[in-house]
Design a protein around this motif. Structure first.
Motif, PDB file in Angstrom:
ATOM      1  N   SER A 183       3.770   5.419   1.372  1.00 36.56           N
ATOM      2  CA  SER A 183       4.153   5.541   2.510  1.00 36.56           C
ATOM      3  C   SER A 183       4.222   6.950   3.005  1.00 36.56           C
ATOM      4  O   SER A 183       4.921   7.740   2.262  1.00 36.56           O
ATOM      5  CB  SER A 183       5.358   4.568   2.956  1.00 36.56           C
ATOM      6  N   THR A 184       3.688   7.239   4.032  1.00 36.42           N
ATOM      7  CA  THR A 184       3.882   8.570   4.470  1.00 36.42           C
ATOM      8  C   THR A 184       4.472   8.583   5.714  1.00 36.42           C
ATOM      9  O   THR A 184       4.471   9.482   6.770  1.00 36.42           O
ATOM     10  CB  THR A 184       2.686   9.459   4.837  1.00 36.42           C
ATOM     11  N   ARG A 185       5.344   7.389   5.924  1.00 32.91           N
ATOM     12  CA  ARG A 185       5.930   7.448   7.396  1.00 32.91           C
ATOM     13  C   ARG A 185       7.156   8.362   7.418  1.00 32.91           C
ATOM     14  O   ARG A 185       7.560   8.866   6.188  1.00 32.91           O
ATOM     15  CB  ARG A 185       6.938   6.158   7.324  1.00 32.91           C
ATOM     16  N   PRO A 186       7.556   8.913   8.407  1.00 33.26           N
ATOM     17  CA  PRO A 186       8.706   9.881   8.826  1.00 33.26           C
ATOM     18  C   PRO A 186       9.859   9.711   7.510  1.00 33.26           C
ATOM     19  O   PRO A 186      10.128   8.533   7.769  1.00 33.26           O
ATOM     20  CB  PRO A 186       9.141   9.995   9.995  1.00 33.26           C
ATOM     21  N   GLY A 187      10.348  10.467   7.113  1.00 33.36           N
ATOM     22  CA  GLY A 187      11.516  10.502   6.221  1.00 33.36           C
ATOM     23  C   GLY A 187      11.015   9.992   4.728  1.00 33.36           C
ATOM     24  O   GLY A 187      12.036   9.822   4.014  1.00 33.36           O
ATOM     25  N   SER A 188       9.834   9.728   4.492  1.00 32.66           N
ATOM     26  CA  SER A 188       9.550   8.883   3.115  1.00 32.66           C
ATOM     27  C   SER A 188       9.461   9.876   2.025  1.00 32.66           C
ATOM     28  O   SER A 188       9.181  11.025   2.236  1.00 32.66           O
ATOM     29  CB  SER A 188       8.038   8.123   3.192  1.00 32.66           C
ATOM     30  N   ASP A 189       9.764   9.565   0.845  1.00 35.01           N
ATOM     31  CA  ASP A 189       9.458  10.303  -0.234  1.00 35.01           C
ATOM     32  C   ASP A 189       8.182  10.006  -1.001  1.00 35.01           C
ATOM     33  O   ASP A 189       7.761   8.943  -0.876  1.00 35.01           O
ATOM     34  CB  ASP A 189      10.820   9.893  -1.387  1.00 35.01           C
ATOM     35  N   PRO A 190       7.652  11.050  -1.784  1.00 38.71           N
ATOM     36  CA  PRO A 190       6.106  10.867  -2.416  1.00 38.71           C
ATOM     37  C   PRO A 190       6.556   9.959  -3.446  1.00 38.71           C
ATOM     38  O   PRO A 190       7.757   9.904  -4.066  1.00 38.71           O
ATOM     39  CB  PRO A 190       5.836  12.070  -2.985  1.00 38.71           C
ATOM     40  N   VAL A 191       5.531   9.384  -3.797  1.00 38.96           N
ATOM     41  CA  VAL A 191       5.679   8.544  -5.275  1.00 38.96           C
ATOM     42  C   VAL A 191       4.760   9.254  -6.210  1.00 38.96           C
ATOM     43  O   VAL A 191       3.784   9.891  -5.980  1.00 38.96           O
ATOM     44  CB  VAL A 191       4.921   7.155  -5.046  1.00 38.96           C
ATOM     45  N   SER A 192       5.055   8.877  -7.670  1.00 48.20           N
ATOM     46  CA  SER A 192       4.177   9.713  -8.452  1.00 48.20           C
ATOM     47  C   SER A 192       2.550   9.132  -8.629  1.00 48.20           C
ATOM     48  O   SER A 192       2.426   7.982  -8.013  1.00 48.20           O
ATOM     49  CB  SER A 192       4.800   9.503  -9.895  1.00 48.20           C
ATOM     50  N   PRO A 193       1.576   9.824  -8.829  1.00 52.95           N
ATOM     51  CA  PRO A 193       0.323   9.649  -8.886  1.00 52.95           C
ATOM     52  C   PRO A 193       0.225   8.156  -9.855  1.00 52.95           C
ATOM     53  O   PRO A 193      -0.719   7.341  -9.530  1.00 52.95           O
ATOM     54  CB  PRO A 193      -0.563  10.692  -9.593  1.00 52.95           C
ATOM     55  N   GLU A 194       0.772   8.199 -11.036  1.00 50.65           N
ATOM     56  CA  GLU A 194       0.873   7.212 -11.769  1.00 50.65           C
ATOM     57  C   GLU A 194       1.093   5.868 -11.078  1.00 50.65           C
ATOM     58  O   GLU A 194       0.494   4.758 -11.367  1.00 50.65           O
ATOM     59  CB  GLU A 194       1.696   7.118 -13.136  1.00 50.65           C
ATOM     60  N   GLU A 195       2.312   5.940 -10.361  1.00 50.48           N
ATOM     61  CA  GLU A 195       2.879   4.648  -9.658  1.00 50.48           C
ATOM     62  C   GLU A 195       1.877   4.258  -8.417  1.00 50.48           C
ATOM     63  O   GLU A 195       1.534   3.045  -8.308  1.00 50.48           O
ATOM     64  CB  GLU A 195       4.277   4.966  -9.095  1.00 50.48           C
ATOM     65  N   GLU A 196       1.368   5.201  -7.975  1.00 52.95           N
ATOM     66  CA  GLU A 196       0.667   5.041  -6.805  1.00 52.95           C
ATOM     67  C   GLU A 196      -0.898   4.490  -7.216  1.00 52.95           C
ATOM     68  O   GLU A 196      -1.057   3.236  -6.661  1.00 52.95           O
ATOM     69  CB  GLU A 196       0.023   6.431  -6.390  1.00 52.95           C
ATOM     70  N   LEU A 197      -1.268   4.683  -8.297  1.00 54.94           N
ATOM     71  CA  LEU A 197      -2.594   4.163  -9.078  1.00 54.94           C
ATOM     72  C   LEU A 197      -2.384   2.863  -9.473  1.00 54.94           C
ATOM     73  O   LEU A 197      -3.034   1.869  -9.141  1.00 54.94           O
ATOM     74  CB  LEU A 197      -3.148   4.944 -10.237  1.00 54.94           C
ATOM     75  N   ARG A 198      -1.209   2.588  -9.975  1.00 49.23           N
ATOM     76  CA  ARG A 198      -0.756   1.224 -10.427  1.00 49.23           C
ATOM     77  C   ARG A 198      -0.636   0.309  -9.322  1.00 49.23           C
ATOM     78  O   ARG A 198      -0.939  -0.774  -9.838  1.00 49.23           O
ATOM     79  CB  ARG A 198       0.854   1.500 -11.394  1.00 49.23           C
ATOM     80  N   ARG A 199      -0.055   0.550  -8.096  1.00 51.47           N
ATOM     81  CA  ARG A 199      -0.204  -0.121  -6.990  1.00 51.47           C
ATOM     82  C   ARG A 199      -1.552  -0.404  -6.384  1.00 51.47           C
ATOM     83  O   ARG A 199      -1.859  -1.525  -6.183  1.00 51.47           O
ATOM     84  CB  ARG A 199       0.683   0.394  -5.745  1.00 51.47           C
ATOM     85  N   VAL A 200      -2.387   0.666  -6.372  1.00 50.97           N
ATOM     86  CA  VAL A 200      -3.663   0.341  -5.661  1.00 50.97           C
ATOM     87  C   VAL A 200      -4.832  -0.133  -6.489  1.00 50.97           C
ATOM     88  O   VAL A 200      -5.697  -0.593  -5.860  1.00 50.97           O
ATOM     89  CB  VAL A 200      -4.086   1.593  -4.927  1.00 50.97           C
ATOM     90  N   LEU A 201      -4.902   0.444  -7.676  1.00 53.35           N
ATOM     91  CA  LEU A 201      -6.272  -0.008  -8.636  1.00 53.35           C
ATOM     92  C   LEU A 201      -6.354  -1.243  -8.551  1.00 53.35           C
ATOM     93  O   LEU A 201      -7.594  -1.770  -8.377  1.00 53.35           O
ATOM     94  CB  LEU A 201      -6.326   0.752  -9.770  1.00 53.35           C
ATOM     95  N   PRO A 202      -5.706  -2.282  -9.068  1.00 50.81           N
ATOM     96  CA  PRO A 202      -5.592  -3.677  -9.099  1.00 50.81           C
ATOM     97  C   PRO A 202      -6.280  -4.225  -7.990  1.00 50.81           C
ATOM     98  O   PRO A 202      -6.992  -5.079  -7.693  1.00 50.81           O
ATOM     99  CB  PRO A 202      -4.494  -4.404  -9.676  1.00 50.81           C
ATOM    100  N   VAL A 203      -5.665  -3.783  -6.835  1.00 49.21           N
ATOM    101  CA  VAL A 203      -5.999  -4.503  -5.565  1.00 49.21           C
ATOM    102  C   VAL A 203      -7.514  -3.984  -5.189  1.00 49.21           C
ATOM    103  O   VAL A 203      -8.225  -4.728  -4.564  1.00 49.21           O
ATOM    104  CB  VAL A 203      -4.819  -3.747  -4.499  1.00 49.21           C
ATOM    105  N   VAL A 204      -7.859  -2.742  -5.474  1.00 50.41           N
ATOM    106  CA  VAL A 204      -9.208  -2.300  -5.186  1.00 50.41           C
ATOM    107  C   VAL A 204     -10.095  -3.274  -5.852  1.00 50.41           C
ATOM    108  O   VAL A 204     -11.192  -3.537  -5.544  1.00 50.41           O
ATOM    109  CB  VAL A 204      -9.355  -0.753  -5.314  1.00 50.41           C
ATOM    110  N   ARG A 205      -9.761  -3.183  -7.059  1.00 53.96           N
ATOM    111  CA  ARG A 205     -10.863  -4.209  -8.018  1.00 53.96           C
ATOM    112  C   ARG A 205     -10.813  -5.534  -7.705  1.00 53.96           C
ATOM    113  O   ARG A 205     -11.847  -6.002  -7.498  1.00 53.96           O
ATOM    114  CB  ARG A 205     -10.186  -4.071  -9.361  1.00 53.96           C
ATOM    115  N   GLY A 206      -9.786  -6.127  -7.143  1.00 54.11           N
ATOM    116  CA  GLY A 206      -9.563  -7.597  -6.592  1.00 54.11           C
ATOM    117  C   GLY A 206     -10.352  -7.795  -5.359  1.00 54.11           C
ATOM    118  O   GLY A 206     -11.092  -8.759  -5.189  1.00 54.11           O
ATOM    119  N   ILE A 207     -10.402  -6.673  -4.519  1.00 55.22           N
ATOM    120  CA  ILE A 207     -11.089  -6.862  -3.290  1.00 55.22           C
ATOM    121  C   ILE A 207     -12.409  -7.138  -3.613  1.00 55.22           C
ATOM    122  O   ILE A 207     -13.179  -7.747  -3.165  1.00 55.22           O
ATOM    123  CB  ILE A 207     -10.926  -5.802  -2.362  1.00 55.22           C
ATOM    124  N   LEU A 208     -13.131  -5.841  -4.425  1.00 54.34           N
ATOM    125  CA  LEU A 208     -14.518  -5.869  -4.692  1.00 54.34           C
ATOM    126  C   LEU A 208     -14.977  -7.098  -5.665  1.00 54.34           C
ATOM    127  O   LEU A 208     -16.065  -7.496  -5.447  1.00 54.34           O
ATOM    128  CB  LEU A 208     -14.703  -4.523  -5.578  1.00 54.34           C
TER     129      LEU A 208
END
Ligand code: HH2
Length: 285
Positions: A68-93
């Protein structure tokens, strides 16, 4: 690599972004804390189902984000970000192999892995400033990239943002970032500009930017607008509930299209798509 852009470019995506018809980018936040849909699609199954729903309602592409890049949000690590999105991208495709996926990230390692999995665009809210490796990656892959304006960073950007002339300053910034991108090897036709509605802007700044979008369109690059459900709409409408801002969002989409923007990053695909289809029919008449 399963699919995705080559160094020669991706003609289907290229045609879409360079056309004059409205292009709907459906928002898919695989996060626990996004301002509007946080937690709703935090998991592969609900996220893939939401992507399919947006595609069925007419989304041309799906923008998958893991931070999330909403006002006040904290960044997440690249590892955590990838852990969240990669299975979803694969699942959609897996279920919809033709889907054009955009990766909403400023981390080059995330973008690289998601492009390898078949994504076709990079949406970088830092306009290639967040990670020194991102510009080279985008140039090498030959994929389109959204360069967005942000004043400061998400944690603090809404603390008293100031400009002398918001339209001129955001425009100058985007010109400089587009020049930088082209200098490092991104092809001009792959650059998309975004004034960054809500990223270090007051209500008045957002309204001035929306009212003067033609100043960005004049630069000759496709312009993307991301006003969907954002808090400035709540200020106008007197509502704290992001879900109540659909009609307000539609107004921004139609007005932005009138001023020449062609890409719309939205949560509510059907409402925006139908309004923009009507606006496009009127314009063609
Ligand atoms: N806005 C958000 C995230 N990414 N990318 C572009 N290019 N333009 C935008 O305006 C934009 C963006 C923030 O909105 P959202 O993804 O709905 O919320 P959050 O950052 O809380 O996940």
């Amino acid at each position: 690599m399963t699919q995705g852009p080559t160094a020669q470019g991706d003609t289907r995506v290229g045609r879409l972004i360079s056309g004059l018809d409205p292009v709907l980018m459906g928002i898919l936040n695989v996060t626990p804390d996004s301002f509007s849909d946080g937690g709703e699609f935090f998991g592969v199954e609900p996220a893939v189902a939401q992507a399919e729903k947006m595609l069925d309602k007419g989304a041309h592409m799906i923008d998958v984000g893991g931070e999330s890049t909403r006002p006040g949000s904290d960044p997440v690590s690249p590892e955590e970000e990838l852990r969240r999105v990669l299975p979803v991208v694969r699942g959609i495709l897996e279920v919809r192999p033709e889907t054009i996926i955009s990766t909403d990230t400023y981390q080059a390692s995330t973008a690289e892995a998601v492009l390898d999995a078949g994504a076709r665009l990079v949406n970088d809210v830092t306009a290639l400033r967040g990670d020194p490796k991102m510009a080279g990656l985008v140039a090498e892959r030959g994929c389109p990239v959204v360069l967005m304006h942000m004043l400061g960073e998400p944690k603090s950007m809404q603390r008293d943002p100031r400009y002398e002339d918001v339209v001129r300053e955001v425009r100058d910034f985007l010109v400089a970032r587009a020049e930088h991108a082209v200098r490092v090897g991104v092809r001009e036709e792959n650059v998309i500009l975004d004034p960054g509605i809500g990223f270090g802007k007051t209500l008045q700044h957002n309204l001035e930017l929306l009212n003067n979008l033609d100043a960005f369109v004049e630069l000759g690059f496709p312009v993307l607008v991301g006003a969907s459900r954002k808090s400035f709409l709540g200020k106008i409408l007197g509502s704290d509930d992001a879900g109540d801002r659909v009609f307000g969002t539609v107004a921004t989409s139609v007005m932005a299209y009138e001023r020449g923007a062609t890409l719309f990053r939205v949560h509510d695909v059907r409402a925006n798509k139908e309004a923009l289809e009507v606006a496009a029919a009127v314009r063609r008449a």
